[in-house]
Scaffold this motif. Sequence first.
Motif, PDB file in Angstrom:
ATOM      1  N   LYS A 262      34.736  51.878  34.719  1.00 15.25           N
ATOM      2  CA  LYS A 262      35.236  53.103  35.368  1.00 15.25           C
ATOM      3  C   LYS A 262      35.204  52.976  36.889  1.00 15.25           C
ATOM      4  O   LYS A 262      36.126  53.425  37.569  1.00 15.25           O
ATOM      5  N   ALA A 263      34.151  52.365  37.434  1.00 13.79           N
ATOM      6  CA  ALA A 263      34.064  52.180  38.888  1.00 13.79           C
ATOM      7  C   ALA A 263      35.155  51.241  39.385  1.00 13.79           C
ATOM      8  O   ALA A 263      35.755  51.475  40.439  1.00 13.79           O
ATOM      9  N   VAL A 264      35.434  50.191  38.632  1.00  7.73           N
ATOM     10  CA  VAL A 264      36.501  49.255  39.003  1.00  7.73           C
ATOM     11  C   VAL A 264      37.852  49.968  38.980  1.00  7.73           C
ATOM     12  O   VAL A 264      38.639  49.857  39.918  1.00  7.73           O
ATOM     13  N   ILE A 265      38.129  50.704  37.916  1.00  6.08           N
ATOM     14  CA  ILE A 265      39.397  51.424  37.797  1.00  6.08           C
ATOM     15  C   ILE A 265      39.593  52.368  38.980  1.00  6.08           C
ATOM     16  O   ILE A 265      40.647  52.383  39.626  1.00  6.08           O
ATOM     17  N   LYS A 266      38.580  53.152  39.276  1.00  6.54           N
ATOM     18  CA  LYS A 266      38.665  54.122  40.368  1.00  6.54           C
ATOM     19  C   LYS A 266      38.951  53.424  41.700  1.00  6.54           C
ATOM     20  O   LYS A 266      39.825  53.838  42.463  1.00  6.54           O
ATOM     21  N   HIS A 267      38.221  52.345  41.978  1.00  2.01           N
ATOM     22  CA  HIS A 267      38.382  51.636  43.250  1.00  2.01           C
ATOM     23  C   HIS A 267      39.756  50.976  43.368  1.00  2.01           C
ATOM     24  O   HIS A 267      40.410  51.083  44.407  1.00  2.01           O
ATOM     25  N   VAL A 268      40.175  50.303  42.323  1.00  3.19           N
ATOM     26  CA  VAL A 268      41.437  49.556  42.373  1.00  3.19           C
ATOM     27  C   VAL A 268      42.627  50.507  42.462  1.00  3.19           C
ATOM     28  O   VAL A 268      43.531  50.311  43.282  1.00  3.19           O
ATOM     29  N   GLU A 269      42.646  51.529  41.636  1.00  6.14           N
ATOM     30  CA  GLU A 269      43.796  52.436  41.627  1.00  6.14           C
ATOM     31  C   GLU A 269      43.901  53.277  42.888  1.00  6.14           C
ATOM     32  O   GLU A 269      44.997  53.670  43.278  1.00  6.14           O
ATOM     33  N   ALA A 270      42.787  53.521  43.576  1.00  5.33           N
ATOM     34  CA  ALA A 270      42.809  54.315  44.804  1.00  5.33           C
ATOM     35  C   ALA A 270      42.973  53.436  46.050  1.00  5.33           C
ATOM     36  O   ALA A 270      43.195  53.953  47.136  1.00  5.33           O
ATOM     37  N   GLY A 271      42.877  52.124  45.871  1.00  3.23           N
ATOM     38  CA  GLY A 271      42.853  51.230  47.015  1.00  3.23           C
ATOM     39  C   GLY A 271      44.204  50.724  47.463  1.00  3.23           C
ATOM     40  O   GLY A 271      45.226  50.865  46.784  1.00  3.23           O
ATOM     41  N   ARG A 272      44.178  50.126  48.639  1.00  8.77           N
ATOM     42  CA  ARG A 272      45.323  49.414  49.213  1.00  8.77           C
ATOM     43  C   ARG A 272      44.764  48.110  49.771  1.00  8.77           C
ATOM     44  O   ARG A 272      43.831  48.129  50.572  1.00  8.77           O
ATOM     45  N   PHE A 273      45.341  47.015  49.333  1.00  4.04           N
ATOM     46  CA  PHE A 273      44.802  45.700  49.673  1.00  4.04           C
ATOM     47  C   PHE A 273      45.918  44.821  50.222  1.00  4.04           C
ATOM     48  O   PHE A 273      46.987  44.731  49.617  1.00  4.04           O
ATOM     49  N   LEU A 274      45.660  44.182  51.342  1.00 10.56           N
ATOM     50  CA  LEU A 274      46.612  43.219  51.879  1.00 10.56           C
ATOM     51  C   LEU A 274      46.483  41.892  51.137  1.00 10.56           C
ATOM     52  O   LEU A 274      47.476  41.233  50.863  1.00 10.56           O
ATOM     53  N   LEU A 275      45.246  41.505  50.837  1.00  6.44           N
ATOM     54  CA  LEU A 275      44.979  40.190  50.260  1.00  6.44           C
ATOM     55  C   LEU A 275      44.344  40.290  48.877  1.00  6.44           C
ATOM     56  O   LEU A 275      43.491  41.152  48.637  1.00  6.44           O
ATOM     57  N   LEU A 276      44.721  39.382  48.021  1.00  4.37           N
ATOM     58  CA  LEU A 276      44.111  39.256  46.701  1.00  4.37           C
ATOM     59  C   LEU A 276      42.614  38.971  46.845  1.00  4.37           C
ATOM     60  O   LEU A 276      41.795  39.458  46.072  1.00  4.37           O
ATOM     61  N   GLU A 277      42.251  38.202  47.866  1.00  5.13           N
ATOM     62  CA  GLU A 277      40.845  37.875  48.112  1.00  5.13           C
ATOM     63  C   GLU A 277      39.999  39.131  48.301  1.00  5.13           C
ATOM     64  O   GLU A 277      38.870  39.216  47.798  1.00  5.13           O
ATOM     65  N   LYS A 278      40.509  40.095  49.020  1.00  8.07           N
ATOM     66  CA  LYS A 278      39.766  41.344  49.267  1.00  8.07           C
ATOM     67  C   LYS A 278      39.618  42.140  47.974  1.00  8.07           C
ATOM     68  O   LYS A 278      38.532  42.653  47.664  1.00  8.07           O
ATOM     69  N   LEU A 279      40.674  42.249  47.215  1.00  6.81           N
ATOM     70  CA  LEU A 279      40.618  42.965  45.938  1.00  6.81           C
ATOM     71  C   LEU A 279      39.583  42.326  45.011  1.00  6.81           C
ATOM     72  O   LEU A 279      38.729  43.013  44.442  1.00  6.81           O
ATOM     73  N   VAL A 280      39.631  41.008  44.869  1.00  9.68           N
ATOM     74  CA  VAL A 280      38.695  40.310  43.983  1.00  9.68           C
ATOM     75  C   VAL A 280      37.264  40.481  44.487  1.00  9.68           C
ATOM     76  O   VAL A 280      36.346  40.735  43.702  1.00  9.68           O
ATOM     77  N   SER A 281      37.052  40.373  45.776  1.00  6.07           N
ATOM     78  CA  SER A 281      35.719  40.540  46.357  1.00  6.07           C
ATOM     79  C   SER A 281      35.160  41.940  46.090  1.00  6.07           C
ATOM     80  O   SER A 281      33.983  42.095  45.736  1.00  6.07           O
ATOM     81  N   ASP A 282      35.986  42.952  46.239  1.00  6.08           N
ATOM     82  CA  ASP A 282      35.547  44.324  45.972  1.00  6.08           C
ATOM     83  C   ASP A 282      35.156  44.510  44.506  1.00  6.08           C
ATOM     84  O   ASP A 282      34.139  45.130  44.199  1.00  6.08           O
ATOM     85  N   VAL A 283      35.959  43.976  43.602  1.00  2.00           N
ATOM     86  CA  VAL A 283      35.659  44.096  42.169  1.00  2.00           C
ATOM     87  C   VAL A 283      34.384  43.318  41.837  1.00  2.00           C
ATOM     88  O   VAL A 283      33.552  43.774  41.045  1.00  2.00           O
ATOM     89  N   LEU A 284      34.197  42.170  42.464  1.00  8.88           N
ATOM     90  CA  LEU A 284      32.971  41.400  42.255  1.00  8.88           C
ATOM     91  C   LEU A 284      31.753  42.185  42.739  1.00  8.88           C
ATOM     92  O   LEU A 284      30.716  42.220  42.054  1.00  8.88           O
ATOM     93  N   ASP A 285      31.862  42.844  43.875  1.00  8.10           N
ATOM     94  CA  ASP A 285      30.757  43.669  44.381  1.00  8.10           C
ATOM     95  C   ASP A 285      30.389  44.772  43.396  1.00  8.10           C
ATOM     96  O   ASP A 285      29.210  45.030  43.148  1.00  8.10           O
TER      97      ASP A 285
END
Length: 121
Positions: A62-85
């Motif tokens: 649920k935390a991943v879904i909320k973060h990803v769907e509400a986010g805006r990412f320039l780089l795939l690296e940032k998205l993956v890093s956030d999900v890993l965190d």
Amino acid sequence: MPTSNAIIKITNLRLRTYIGFNQEEREKMQDVVINIEIHYPAQHAINEDNVEEALNYKKVTKAVIKHVEAGRFLLLEKLVSDVLDISRDHCWVQFARVTVDKPHALRFADSVSLTLEYQRD
């Protein structure tokens, strides 16, 4: 019985987000496919069959879904890093691996993916 590590796998979580730095990518949501692997010691959960002794993968998802769907990412690296965190946030996590696929990112490829890992020292 020796200590046992549980391995949780969240497979092919399909979400939509803004990902990329081209103008079109910044204006239109795109599909991403997320795979998460989390390792944690599960001896208490195994012995006691107690929900409080297990890592709550639904809460992580649920935390991943909320973060990803509400986010805006320039780089795939940032998205993956956030999900890993998010995936390694619980103090029990000893190892986590996240792979995010961006389908149709390249003309002649099914997808482009990036993987990052966390290992507790």
